[in-house]
Enzyme design. Structure first.
Site, PDB file in Angstrom:
ATOM      1  N   ARG A  57      -6.716 -15.880   8.014  1.00  0.00           N
ATOM      2  CA  ARG A  57      -6.827 -14.496   8.324  1.00  0.00           C
ATOM      3  C   ARG A  57      -5.276 -14.082   9.465  1.00  0.00           C
ATOM      4  O   ARG A  57      -5.496 -12.331   9.361  1.00  0.00           O
ATOM      5  CB  ARG A  57      -7.552 -14.736   9.751  1.00  0.00           C
ATOM      6  N   TYR A 110      -9.225  11.770   2.912  1.00  0.00           N
ATOM      7  CA  TYR A 110     -10.035  10.983   2.007  1.00  0.00           C
ATOM      8  C   TYR A 110     -11.083  11.358   2.870  1.00  0.00           C
ATOM      9  O   TYR A 110     -11.790  11.197   3.882  1.00  0.00           O
ATOM     10  CB  TYR A 110      -9.420  10.390   2.268  1.00  0.00           C
ATOM     11  N   ASP A 182      -0.568   9.290   5.363  1.00  0.00           N
ATOM     12  CA  ASP A 182      -1.202   8.411   4.631  1.00  0.00           C
ATOM     13  C   ASP A 182      -0.551   8.489   3.770  1.00  0.00           C
ATOM     14  O   ASP A 182      -0.822   9.489   2.426  1.00  0.00           O
ATOM     15  CB  ASP A 182      -2.861   8.826   4.744  1.00  0.00           C
ATOM     16  N   LYS A 207      -4.275   2.077  -5.808  1.00  0.00           N
ATOM     17  CA  LYS A 207      -4.294   3.298  -6.630  1.00  0.00           C
ATOM     18  C   LYS A 207      -2.621   2.452  -6.781  1.00  0.00           C
ATOM     19  O   LYS A 207      -2.528   1.855  -7.423  1.00  0.00           O
ATOM     20  CB  LYS A 207      -3.994   4.377  -5.600  1.00  0.00           C
TER      21      LYS A 207
HETATM   22  N1  PLP Z   1      -6.405   7.230   1.316  1.00  0.00           N
HETATM   23  C1  PLP Z   1      -6.414   8.480  -0.221  1.00  0.00           C
HETATM   24  C2  PLP Z   1      -6.081   8.576   0.076  1.00  0.00           C
HETATM   25  C3  PLP Z   1      -7.381   7.160  -1.114  1.00  0.00           C
HETATM   26  O1  PLP Z   1      -7.525   8.249  -1.722  1.00  0.00           O
HETATM   27  C4  PLP Z   1      -8.362   6.095  -1.246  1.00  0.00           C
HETATM   28  C5  PLP Z   1      -9.092   6.165  -1.833  1.00  0.00           C
HETATM   29  O2  PLP Z   1      -9.312   6.474  -2.612  1.00  0.00           O
HETATM   30  C6  PLP Z   1      -8.525   5.269   0.054  1.00  0.00           C
HETATM   31  C7  PLP Z   1      -7.027   6.057   1.005  1.00  0.00           C
HETATM   32  C8  PLP Z   1      -8.776   4.626   1.003  1.00  0.00           C
HETATM   33  O3  PLP Z   1      -8.629   3.513   0.167  1.00  0.00           O
HETATM   34  P1  PLP Z   1      -9.546   1.992  -0.466  1.00  0.00           P
HETATM   35  O4  PLP Z   1     -10.237   2.235  -1.500  1.00  0.00           O
HETATM   36  O5  PLP Z   1      -8.318   1.357  -0.722  1.00  0.00           O
HETATM   37  O6  PLP Z   1     -10.339   1.306   1.140  1.00  0.00           O
END
Ligand code: PLP
Length: 407
Positions: A57, A110, A182, A207
């Site tokens: 962990r 998001y 982000d 992604k």
């Molecule tokens: N940040 C962005 C810009 C996203 O588009 C996403 C998911 O689509 C996330 C964070 C969250 O990612 P995860 O699905 O890996 O938790």
């Protein structure tokens, strides 16, 4: 790791080749627990006085290899791999903001981040405000005495708004608060926020970083102090670690990140230009288009324009649904950054949980679609878009609608 190598070389190679044999692909080490030579050594490692892996962990050797690479590719001091992008976002926020404190957040983000802020964060006494981060003065005047961090996404999901990271980092520094970015839509290949003054970078590695749609993962990159705090006090205790199997897949995906990102950008540009000229399309959101409001800024702070194109169809929800249902190659799905071209309808999918009035103030209309442009031959993607757009034009378009669709 070799400090003089360029991005693609770092992404592919581990270190300088020695005369000894060693595996070229990273080994997967799934062990949960690690043996100590003595009980004294166990105490030293667990207390952090001696560096070492002791329990899954809190770290894993395969994941550590990947963390080293991500740290270097994002030009950070340290990073931690976590079980998803949301684990990375929530951990970064929880590390920097606590009960009674306030977070300033850019206005289109998001949907999962919105959910975390509106549902879970208030249960821990964390307050937040949305602010238009394209407006530096608005950001400055929204900072309160108890504001502890500024959080942005650039380009934003799904409207591809670009915020000025140099300007925002100067504002944040003046207020002595960290700037969290982000960087999911860009990947470390296209943008390095830490080099533009940000303090913490978060990624959904689900992604572009992994790039193959078969792993959920996230990263936080920042100072050693913040990353160690997340490792020991947040991710470790909440059990949000990234496992060795997934870390291995990401290490493999990383090797092609450079060529993947170049192709995503080239294809997306062609598709954005194609959509601009179609009479059923009301508006195209793509930072690479000269009519994008932050096109110049995008050219200054991004290495290229990315693989996401959003667009609004004339008409609204019915036309958006009809269009998506007629696609034959492009897949209706949530994610982005995969080899396959994926489309989604933010109002009913990724941003469904945002109340309609609020969603509309963010600019997420019922006719808005987000396309994650894949690695297929772009002419096949365009042909599919064309047949579906023309299908909507031909089907059930009355005289009134015909007038509306003619440019
Ligand atoms: N940040 C962005 C810009 C996203 O588009 C996403 C998911 O689509 C996330 C964070 C969250 O990612 P995860 O699905 O890996 O938790």
């Amino acid at each position: 790791m070799n400090q003089t190598w360029q991005f693609d070389t770092i992404a592919i190679h581990d270190e300088n080749h020695s005369h000894q044999t060693k595996p070229i692909a990273q080994p997967i080490i799934p062990a949960v627990a690690y043996a100590f030579s003595t009980s004294e050594m166990a105490a030293l490692v667990v207390s952090g006085e001696v560096e070492g892996t002791f329990y899954g962990r809190y770290g894993n050797p395969t994941t550590s290899k990947l963390e080293e690479k991500i740290t270097q590719l994002e030009a950070g001091e340290a990073s931690i791999g976590l079980s998803s992008g949301m684990a990375a976002i929530s951990s970064a926020i929880l590390a920097l903001v606590q009960t009674g404190e306030h977070l300033l957040v850019t206005k289109d983000i998001y949907g999962g981040t919105y959910n975390f802020l509106t549902h879970l964060a208030p249960r821990f006494g964390i307050d937040f405000d949305f602010v238009d981060c394209t407006d530096g003065e608005a950001v400055q005047s929204a900072i309160k005495d108890n504001t502890k961090a500024l959080y942005v996404e650039t380009p934003s999901n799904p409207l591809l708004t670009i915020v000025d990271l140099r300007k925002l980092s100067a504002i944040a520094k003046e207020a002595s608060i960290p700037l969290i970015v982000d960087n999911t839509f860009m990947s470390p290949y296209l943008q390095n926020p830490l080099c533009l003054g940000a303090d913490v970078v978060v990624h959904s590695a689900t992604k572009y970083i992994n790039g193959h749609g078969d792993v959920l993962a996230g990263f936080v990159v920042g100072s050693k102090r913040i990353i160690e705090f997340i490792r020991k006090r947040i991710a470790g205790d909440l059990g949000q670690h990234l496992n060795a199997w997934d870390a291995f897949l990401i290490l493999r995906g990383l090797k092609t990140m450079g060529i993947r990102m170049k192709a995503h950008c080239q294809h997306a540009k062609q598709i954005a230009e194609y959509l601009m000229d179609h009479p059923l399309v009301e508006h195209v959101f793509y930072p690479g288009l000269a009519n994008h409001p932050q096109h110049q800024l995008a050219k200054q702070q991004m290495n290229d324009m990315g693989g996401i194109v959003s667009f609004e169809l004339k008409g609204g929800l019915k036309q958006a649904n009809d269009f998506m249902n007629q696609l034959k190659l492009i897949i209706i799905s949530f994610s982005l950054g995969d080899p396959e071209t994926l489309i989604q309808h933010p109002a009913s999918m990724t941003h469904f949980s945002i109340p309609k009035e609020e969603r509309l103030t963010f600019g997420i209309s019922d006719g808005l679609l987000r396309l994650s442009v894949g690695l297929e031959d772009p002419s096949d993607i365009i042909n599919d878009l064309e047949q579906a757009l023309n299908g909507v034009m031909e089907e059930g378009v009355g005289d009134e609608e015909k007038k509306m669709f003619s440019k």
